[in-house]
Design an enzyme around this catalytic site. Structure first.
Site: not given
Length: 281
Positions: A10, A88, A200, A238
């Site tokens: 990645e 991350t 959110e 999340h």
């Protein structure tokens, strides 16, 4: 920019994508692999301090596993970098508390963890945002959600509305940069004429943002709050998106933003149209 974790799959991929977009990539850092050359064609160093001394890097892109991300960020802070961006997900909250306590006043700005990064269209990006959906312009975007950032940007670009800078702050409970931090930068930025804010459920960052907008930000703001149907006590997506003790609900956040003068939409599908309406005056 240097990339911590550039030798991983990645890290190598996203390092190349940032470089191809226009970011000046100067080094990689992977402990134990110093002296080698990364696939992206830049030298690899064992430590951030060595990379900074040799290349003058001022920004780090952290692409390392959760167990090591906090130490990587701490290394960037110790090296005096201006910015460290961590994509991350799953970094332990206690680790991030330790990192943030160690950042000196005026020290390294940390973006993330669990964020898509930052991009100034047509200039540079640090992170994983898909550059092809962006276009240069004057709308700033700040969001806790990566995918909703992309949705808002795509809608703007489809309507011919460009962006000045787009910032994904991350959805974890403890992050390095919050809405107010970015709004302060947008308020002082001559290239930013209006702002989209995507929040959110969970925490109080949106309410703090609303108070700042009420007091300080003299630019139009369009906002959307995700999680309007989330049941209390259940984490939604999340790690920071959880309503506890009746606080952090979508309704409370939407009302706070409306009271501050923001245009609050009920669906993310309406962000582009709402901003277009604001810009037309």
């Amino acid at each position: 920019m240097l990339v911590q974790g550039i030798t991983g799959r990645e890290g190598a991929f996203h390092a190349g994508a940032c470089r191809d977009y226009g970011t000046t990539l100067v080094a990689g850092v992977t402990p134990g692999k110093g002296g080698a050359t990364a696939a992206a064609g830049v030298p690899i160093f064992d430590t951030v301090a060595e990379a900074v001394a040799a290349t003058g890097a001022n920004t780090s892109f952290v692409v390392v596993p959760p167990a090591f991300a906090a130490d990587a960020l701490s290394e960037s802070v110790d090296a005096g970098l201006e910015l460290a961006v961590s994509i991350t997900e799953g970094v332990p909250t206690r680790d991030m508390v330790r990192v943030m306590r160690a950042v000196p006043p005026g020290g390294t700005r940390i973006l993330g963890p669990n964020c898509p990064g930052v991009i100034s269209p047509g200039k540079a990006k640090v992170g994983i945002m898909p550059g092809f959906i962006h276009r240069e312009g004057h709308v700033g975007v700040v969001s806790r959600s990566g995918t909703l950032t992309y949705e808002a940007v795509h809608q703007l670009s489809q309507r011919g509305i460009g962006q000045s800078t787009c910032v994904g702050i991350g959805g974890d409970p403890v992050i390095g940069t919050y809405f107010v931090d970015v709004l302060e930068l947008f308020a002082a930025d001559d290239e930013t004429e209006a702002v989209i804010l995507i929040g959110e459920i969970g925490g109080g960052a949106e309410e703090e943002a609303a108070e700042f907008i009420r007091r300080e930000l003299k630019k139009p703001v369009v906002s959307f709050i995700a999680g309007q149907t989330a049941p209390p006590g259940r984490r939604m997506g999340h790690a920071g998106a959880i309503v506890m003790g009746g606080k952090g609900t979508a309704a409370d956040k939407m009302e706070a933003l409306r009271s501050a003068g923001c245009t609050v939409v009920e669906s993310p599908a309406d962000l582009g149209a709402a901003m277009e309406s604001q810009l037309r005056g």
